[in-house]
Design an enzyme around this catalytic site. Structure first.
Site, mmCIF file in Angstrom:
data_model
loop_
_atom_site.group_PDB
_atom_site.id
_atom_site.type_symbol
_atom_site.label_atom_id
_atom_site.label_comp_id
_atom_site.label_asym_id
_atom_site.label_seq_id
_atom_site.Cartn_x
_atom_site.Cartn_y
_atom_site.Cartn_z
ATOM 1 C CG PHE A 4 -1.945 -0.993 1.335
ATOM 2 C CD1 PHE A 4 -3.216 -0.763 0.825
ATOM 3 C CD2 PHE A 4 -1.680 -2.210 1.950
ATOM 4 C CE1 PHE A 4 -4.206 -1.730 0.924
ATOM 5 C CE2 PHE A 4 -2.662 -3.185 2.053
ATOM 6 C CZ PHE A 4 -3.934 -2.942 1.537
ATOM 7 C CG ASP A 5 1.001 5.906 -1.620
ATOM 8 O OD1 ASP A 5 2.141 6.207 -1.244
ATOM 9 O OD2 ASP A 5 0.092 6.734 -1.817
ATOM 10 C CE LYS A 6 2.421 8.579 5.307
ATOM 11 N NZ LYS A 6 1.396 9.643 5.500
ATOM 12 C CB VAL A 53 -3.321 -0.495 -2.946
ATOM 13 C CG1 VAL A 53 -4.570 0.382 -2.953
ATOM 14 C CG2 VAL A 53 -3.701 -1.967 -3.022
#
Length: 700
Positions: A377-379, A577
């Site tokens: 995941f990107d933050k 994501v």
């Protein structure tokens, strides 16, 4: 993209011969693109890029009309035959075109076999069956091509991030030139609130730059001039963030002068283009398997049919009987159900996903999504809200929270610092309706904070660096450090000689993030990691709150790609994501790229295989569950369709089954696989948890 055009522009703009070479290069590039488009089997025509789909629908309409007239016998037979011929033309136009192109290249595809089967059906008088065969096949192809064409826009979208021209200082004056003409050492002027055209270092001016388009950082970064203006920073590998700027990022309210340290062809944007371009050229394992299957299956059937046509030379029977048997085998071997089994399941799955707020760009991502073992995941904007919020208001030295906020809001509403808006909005929400005092003599202190006067008192608001000469108590320092360890950006507020409070801001986690991660864990996703351009402390703080297994901070786009590749090697099937441009290369390198919809950049959306529309992270577990169901149905359909072909071929060869039963078996198997696929439209997410939602604000 690395082209001769770029290199020639860098060497000289005035050389006419070289400019003529540029034009030749443009033409060559155009031919190359056209060739690639031919290979991708995209078809345009009189109706534009949707011509193939419109032709398929005309085929279906003619087929339906012909069948209706013949079934109810309300018109002569020649009318129905004419409609079937029309259906043949429109349904077989692009199939025939593609088959011929493939043959000229020395290969065979199922397209060719389907075309020959349709011709065989026509020779035997089974016009309706042949038209249906072409309609189903052409419709599946048209929809597949339409979906795939969207993904190819990623290169164009990436390239458009950087402005086409730059304002460069040459010979003591400013000149506007194309970014391809910039050379190392050029000094360019960056106007306020404009995009930065090249990678470089700041040599004049101070201000903040929004780096989210490239690094994904949630808070704009303050910039200041490099200490040594004469140094060649193009060879430096570790340039401090406060000195460096990237092409495609957005300048704040101050004018800057930047020395170019990378040519356009080597800029961060160009590297992103190259990464995405390379990833898109790679064929999926499913596509490779299909290519191999077609390469052997089609010639085998054609050889078998040819041999059967001459069976009368060996068997005592007339040529007409041998030809009829050969045509029956051709129809029996034509993979009608096989051709429609996967597209029907894919279309049903994609339609159901769209109803659930998920855009899936075709069969490969639909299948692969159900096989995931890990998700990266990107933050910023994915697991978090994507913008800083006021999280803590801590009054000091007897000051009330209300008094602290009134002073802070009065000053920050006149400041142009990126965090000021978050303080003002958060403060006003807490105060409800209050009359604010007036601030004056507001002055920004780059990289440290802001100073002003309120009611005749001097106000300073900023980070620890702003107060390094003051005697700040150990207790206050500890409070600030504790907040920063928790991932907060903290600021001290000083009124005259007294510290009256601490304010902290943070890009807080989405309230649904923890529940979503719990659902993914319940679905069997073994590993969930977070990748971010923010510092490691912030990454770990957010990960702790929402349940991420691993957090990696301080990452550039290429670092995210390496992290995804490493995860891919260990876990085999991994999704990425994200919502930003910086996530696009990592998405392209992952098994499945997933973009957050509303918050997602155009590039991330175009590059990704799947987009969560409406910016709903909670759609992810639903999409994975749907994918697993779709994958199961696709396998069932393949077994059914291949099983029918495997049974019918020997039966028709032996003469046990004639062309009538063969066609009926085909149509029956087609109905079965389509009906099986339609079950996906009724899919419901059974793995949804009912965990309580997180609080809207997060405090440590």
């Amino acid at each position: 993209m690395k082209t001769k055009k770029n290199e020639l522009h860098v060497k000289s703009v005035k050389d006419e011969k070289k400019l003529s070479h540029n034009k030749q290069d443009d033409a060559a590039i155009g031919k190359k693109d056209a060739h690639q488009e031919d290979e991708s089997h995209e078809h345009g025509g009189i109706f534009g890029k949707n011509t193939e789909l419109i032709f398929s629908l005309i085929c279906g309409a003619a087929l339906g009309a012909g069948f209706g007239l013949s079934h109810f016998k309300v018109a002569p037979e020649w009318v129905s035959l004419t409609l079937y011929i029309i259906a043949y033309f429109f349904g077989g136009f692009f199939t025939a075109k593609e088959a011929v192109q493939t043959i000229l290249k020395g290969g065979f595809e199922i397209d060719f076999l389907m075309l020959v089967a349709a011709i065989g059906a026509a020779i035997l008088g089974s016009w309706m069956e042949g038209a249906l065969l072409l309609f189903l096949f052409s419709l599946g192809h048209a929809l597949e091509h339409y979906a795939m064409s969207k993904a190819r826009k990623s290169i164009e979208a990436l390239t458009s991030l950087a402005p086409p021209t730059a304002l460069v200082i040459r010979d003591g004056s400013q000149q506007e030139i194309r970014i391809e003409e910039l050379v190392l050492g050029d000094v360019i002027v960056i106007k306020p609130n404009s995009k930065i055209p090249a990678d470089g270092v700041v040599i004049k001016g101070e201000g903040s730059v929004n780096q989210a388009p490239i690094t994904g950082e949630s808070v704009p970064v303050d910039k200041s001039p490099v200490p040594d203006l004469q140094k060649d920073y193009s060879q430096e590998k570790n340039i401090k963030p406060e000195y460096r700027v990237f092409a495609g990022t957005i300048n704040g309210a101050a004018a800057l002068e930047v020395k170019v340290i990378k040519e356009a062809k080597d800029s961060t944007i160009s590297r992103l283009v190259k990464m995405v371009n390379e990833a898109e050229k790679q064929k999926s394992p499913t596509q490779l398997f299909t290519d191999k299957f077609e390469r052997y299956f089609v010639p085998f059937v054609l050889i078998l049919v040819t041999v059967l046509c001459f069976a009368f030379l060996v068997i005592d029977e007339p040529f007409s009987k041998s030809f009829y048997r050969a045509m029956a085998v051709l129809v029996a071997a034509s993979p009608c159900a096989l051709a429609i089994s996967t597209p029907s399941a894919v279309l049903s799955g994609v339609a159901r996903a769209a109803r659930g707020g998920v855009l899936i760009k075709g069969g490969r991502p639909l299948e692969d999504l159900g096989s995931l073992n890990a998700i990266a995941f990107d933050k910023t904007g994915t697991l978090t809200e994507g913008k800083p919020q006021l999280t803590n208001v801590i009054p000091l030295n007897g000051t009330s929270e209300e008094a602290l906020l009134l002073v802070a809001i009065a000053v920050e509403k006149l400041s142009d610092h990126p965090l000021a808006e978050a303080i003002v909005n958060g403060g006003l929400e807490k105060l409800k309706k209050q009359s604010l005092p007036e601030a004056s003599k507001v002055k920004g202190i780059t990289g440290r904070g802001v100073q002003a006067e309120v009611d005749g008192k001097k106000i300073l608001i900023g980070n620890k660096a702003l107060f390094e000469k003051d005697k700040v108590s150990a207790e206050i320092i500890k409070q600030v450090e504790d907040l920063e360890k928790g991932g907060h950006t903290s600021m001290l507020v000083k009124q005259d000689k007294d510290f009256i409070g601490i304010l902290s801001l943070m890009d807080v986690p989405r309230k649904e993030a923890k529940n979503v991660l719990n659902e993914l864990s319940a679905l069997g996703i073994k590993k969930m990691i977070m990748l971010t351009g923010d510092n490691q402390q912030v990454a770990e703080a957010v990960a702790k709150q929402i349940g991420i297994t691993d957090a990696m901070g301080n990452l550039m786009p290429e670092d995210k790609v390496k992290a995804v590749q490493k995860l891919d090697k260990s876990e085999k099937m991994v999704a990425m994501v994200g919502d930003g441009v910086n996530d696009a290369p990592a998405m392209a390198k992952s098994t499945v790229g997933i973009a957050m919809g509303a918050a997602g950049s155009d590039v991330a959306l175009e590059t990704a295989d799947i987009a969560l529309m409406g910016d709903k992270l909670e759609s992810l577990p639903f999409a994975i569950g749907l994918s697993r169901k779709a994958k199961s149905i696709i396998k069932q359909n393949l077994w059914i369709s291949l099983g029918v072909v495997a049974v019918l071929i020997p039966l028709t060869i032996l003469g046990v089954t004639s062309i009538g039963p063969a066609v009926m078996a085909h149509e029956g198997s087609t109905l079965v696989v389509v009906g099986n696929a339609l079950r996906l439209l009724a899919y419901k997410n059974k793995n949804k948890t009912n965990s309580p939602k997180q609080n809207k604000t997060v405090k440590d």
